[in-house]
Scaffold this active site. Sequence first.
Site, PDB file in Angstrom:
ATOM      1  N   ILE A 235       0.861  -1.168   0.000  1.00 38.03           N
ATOM      2  CA  ILE A 235       0.000   0.000   0.000  1.00 38.03           C
ATOM      3  C   ILE A 235       0.902   1.224   0.000  1.00 38.03           C
ATOM      4  O   ILE A 235       2.057   1.132   0.381  1.00 38.03           O
ATOM      5  CB  ILE A 235      -0.867  -0.049   1.265  1.00 38.03           C
ATOM      6  CG1 ILE A 235      -2.008   0.930   1.201  1.00 38.03           C
ATOM      7  CG2 ILE A 235      -0.043   0.141   2.520  1.00 38.03           C
ATOM      8  CD1 ILE A 235      -3.045   0.667   2.282  1.00 38.03           C
ATOM      9  N   GLU A 257       1.758 -10.280  -0.274  1.00 36.23           N
ATOM     10  CA  GLU A 257       1.302 -10.503   1.109  1.00 36.23           C
ATOM     11  C   GLU A 257       0.051  -9.684   1.380  1.00 36.23           C
ATOM     12  O   GLU A 257      -0.858 -10.104   2.053  1.00 36.23           O
ATOM     13  CB  GLU A 257       2.408 -10.158   2.098  1.00 36.23           C
ATOM     14  CG  GLU A 257       2.766  -8.689   2.143  1.00 36.23           C
ATOM     15  CD  GLU A 257       4.028  -8.436   2.939  1.00 36.23           C
ATOM     16  OE1 GLU A 257       4.957  -9.249   2.830  1.00 36.23           O
ATOM     17  OE2 GLU A 257       4.083  -7.430   3.647  1.00 36.23           O
ATOM     18  N   GLY A 355       7.506  -8.393   4.896  1.00 34.64           N
ATOM     19  CA  GLY A 355       7.723  -9.382   3.829  1.00 34.64           C
ATOM     20  C   GLY A 355       8.799  -8.977   2.842  1.00 34.64           C
ATOM     21  O   GLY A 355       8.959  -9.625   1.803  1.00 34.64           O
TER      22      GLY A 355
HETATM   23  N1  COA Z   1      16.403   9.646   7.710  1.00 36.47           N
HETATM   24  C1  COA Z   1      15.582  10.218   8.616  1.00 36.47           C
HETATM   25  N2  COA Z   1      14.246  10.108   8.576  1.00 36.47           N
HETATM   26  C2  COA Z   1      13.717   9.384   7.579  1.00 36.47           C
HETATM   27  C3  COA Z   1      14.513   8.765   6.612  1.00 36.47           C
HETATM   28  C4  COA Z   1      15.913   8.916   6.695  1.00 36.47           C
HETATM   29  N3  COA Z   1      16.717   8.348   5.821  1.00 36.47           N
HETATM   30  N4  COA Z   1      13.714   8.105   5.745  1.00 36.47           N
HETATM   31  C5  COA Z   1      12.454   8.309   6.164  1.00 36.47           C
HETATM   32  N5  COA Z   1      12.459   9.083   7.253  1.00 36.47           N
HETATM   33  C6  COA Z   1      11.273   9.537   7.992  1.00 36.47           C
HETATM   34  C7  COA Z   1      10.428  10.391   7.063  1.00 36.47           C
HETATM   35  O1  COA Z   1      10.789  11.743   7.124  1.00 36.47           O
HETATM   36  C8  COA Z   1       9.048  10.129   7.554  1.00 36.47           C
HETATM   37  O2  COA Z   1       8.743  10.947   8.660  1.00 36.47           O
HETATM   38  P1  COA Z   1       7.375  11.754   8.691  1.00 36.47           P
HETATM   39  O3  COA Z   1       6.316  10.681   8.728  1.00 36.47           O
HETATM   40  O4  COA Z   1       7.499  12.552   9.934  1.00 36.47           O
HETATM   41  O5  COA Z   1       7.362  12.546   7.421  1.00 36.47           O
HETATM   42  C9  COA Z   1       9.095   8.696   8.076  1.00 36.47           C
HETATM   43  O6  COA Z   1      10.457   8.426   8.287  1.00 36.47           O
HETATM   44  C10 COA Z   1       8.527   7.711   7.082  1.00 36.47           C
HETATM   45  O7  COA Z   1       9.184   7.857   5.854  1.00 36.47           O
HETATM   46  P2  COA Z   1       8.445   7.584   4.479  1.00 36.47           P
HETATM   47  O8  COA Z   1       9.444   7.701   3.403  1.00 36.47           O
HETATM   48  O9  COA Z   1       7.206   8.417   4.364  1.00 36.47           O
HETATM   49  O10 COA Z   1       8.014   6.074   4.720  1.00 36.47           O
HETATM   50  P3  COA Z   1       6.941   5.190   4.004  1.00 36.47           P
HETATM   51  O11 COA Z   1       5.626   5.356   4.654  1.00 36.47           O
HETATM   52  O12 COA Z   1       7.041   5.343   2.533  1.00 36.47           O
HETATM   53  O13 COA Z   1       7.480   3.733   4.420  1.00 36.47           O
HETATM   54  C11 COA Z   1       9.189   2.179   4.971  1.00 36.47           C
HETATM   55  C12 COA Z   1       8.782   3.343   4.077  1.00 36.47           C
HETATM   56  C13 COA Z   1      10.548   1.723   4.541  1.00 36.47           C
HETATM   57  C14 COA Z   1       9.248   2.640   6.419  1.00 36.47           C
HETATM   58  C15 COA Z   1       8.124   1.042   4.811  1.00 36.47           C
HETATM   59  O14 COA Z   1       8.052   0.672   3.466  1.00 36.47           O
HETATM   60  C16 COA Z   1       8.481  -0.161   5.644  1.00 36.47           C
HETATM   61  O15 COA Z   1       8.187  -0.174   6.807  1.00 36.47           O
HETATM   62  N6  COA Z   1       9.149  -1.175   5.038  1.00 36.47           N
HETATM   63  C17 COA Z   1       9.659  -2.333   5.749  1.00 36.47           C
HETATM   64  C18 COA Z   1       8.955  -3.616   5.521  1.00 36.47           C
HETATM   65  C19 COA Z   1       8.539  -3.920   4.141  1.00 36.47           C
HETATM   66  O16 COA Z   1       9.053  -3.427   3.163  1.00 36.47           O
HETATM   67  N7  COA Z   1       7.584  -4.787   4.052  1.00 36.47           N
HETATM   68  C20 COA Z   1       6.969  -5.170   2.829  1.00 36.47           C
HETATM   69  C21 COA Z   1       5.608  -4.627   2.731  1.00 36.47           C
HETATM   70  S1  COA Z   1       4.828  -4.767   4.349  1.00 36.47           S
END
Ligand code: COA
Length: 450
Positions: A235, A257, A355
Amino acid sequence: MTIEQIRQNKPQTAAWIKRYNSRLVKADDAVKAIKSGNKIVVQPGCAAPFNLINAMVDRKDELENIELYHILIVGELPYAKPGMEKHFRHKAFFIGANARNAVNEGRADFIPIFLNEVTMLFKRGVIVPDIALIHVSPPDEHGFCSYGIDVGNIKTPAEKAKCVIAQVNKQMPRALGNSFIHVNKIDYIVEVDEPLKELPQIDPDATPEILEIYDKIGMHIADLIEDGSTLQMGIGAIPDAVLKYLHHKKDLGIHTEMFSDGLIDLIEEGVVNGEKKTLHPGKLIAGFVLGTKRAFDFINNNPIFEFHPQEYVNNPFVISQNEKMVAINSAIEVDLTGQVCSDSIGTKFFSGIGGQVDFVRGASHSEGGKPIIALPAATKDLKISKIVASLKPGAGVVTSRGDVHYVVTEYGVANLYGKTIQERAKALINIAHPYFRDELTEYAKKTFNI
Ligand code: COA
């Protein structure tokens, strides 16, 4: 068919109907089965059974040291709030926004684990649940309730629980597949008729500039997706941006997933039909649904879907049997050698392994497969590069540099597979945000002699 109709049409002597009726209780009474020290597995996501959760939390003064195991739950998490420490402890396999403070303040725990292994912990008896709190559809005419919008994370653990307490909701869709529990296996039944929790699809904070970045990432990924590919996507803004550019593709399949709203249009248009899938042709394989009522209604009794437990859906060996498997996942940061941090921001635990590695490895072993890590080149305020010289101290590697293949930002695609450290560093600097390229190049020259 409703449970009332089933009761009318079937003789009241049918064993499972008698059992169903005899197990009907109010939520307050059902949760009296929970005792101090119990380990509880909770159906997660949009399917969390809040009537049962709230009734349990109302009994907090009678309960101590309850452990609650699950991945992220959409909605409030009352037992992860300050003041609950003596009574409840959440053990998170994946940290939701509502559990992040509790984990990082030491009031809840994080268990890092691949999603395909979470349900294996229960299958193998590593965690033996006393109670399963589940949320299911009403039974069909044979007495089977569907786990609905979360099959993957709960079916196997619930089968291992000593006591199963079910919230039976008329509004829970009937998901097909390996997705049912028979009434005879449920100890307490609480009937409800209420809407499911929804996860909004649009990020209210996304500015046009940010949407443009996601759009460019979406275009680059769409270019990597050939006709006949099978996709895993979650998502969020990046998957949604990719979907926009898939309308002209042919015969796509899905093995994922998590299913969400974004794919519905492509299924209805026939772009996603699963016809070229080499495993489960014609079927869309998923573990759970995170999204809105549109997605919940779409899966209801829909024969294109087969929902399965997560140890099957996310098993890399199963995934790899889909030829041209394309896995799309995101990250917090990627270092110049290709190490991918996705679950923490430095020492702060942010989400989980989920996943990602299951699908990266599955796609890597698939004939013609492509594992893709997609992320904006910098944070939204452009202050921090997400392509980094080295990961922040304390950052966790989710996808290792041995696993990584494609990394995509709005500046293009870096294919790291089979590449040297020097080649990786150059390829990643080329897709870093221009603000940070000079400092990354300087580091790479000093450190890797590029
Ligand atoms: N340094 C500091 N802060 C960071 C950062 C970095 N390199 N990268 C992201 N952030 C902060 C962002 O500023 C953001 O903060 P905010 O919400 O206050 O704006 C927050 O972290 C989330 O970042 P964002 O890029 O919006 O994340 P996202 O919602 O696109 O999710 C992951 C990205 C990586 C966290 C997410 O995909 C994840 O949890 N993945 C792990 C598991 C996975 O891939 N599973 C498969 C599907 S479940």
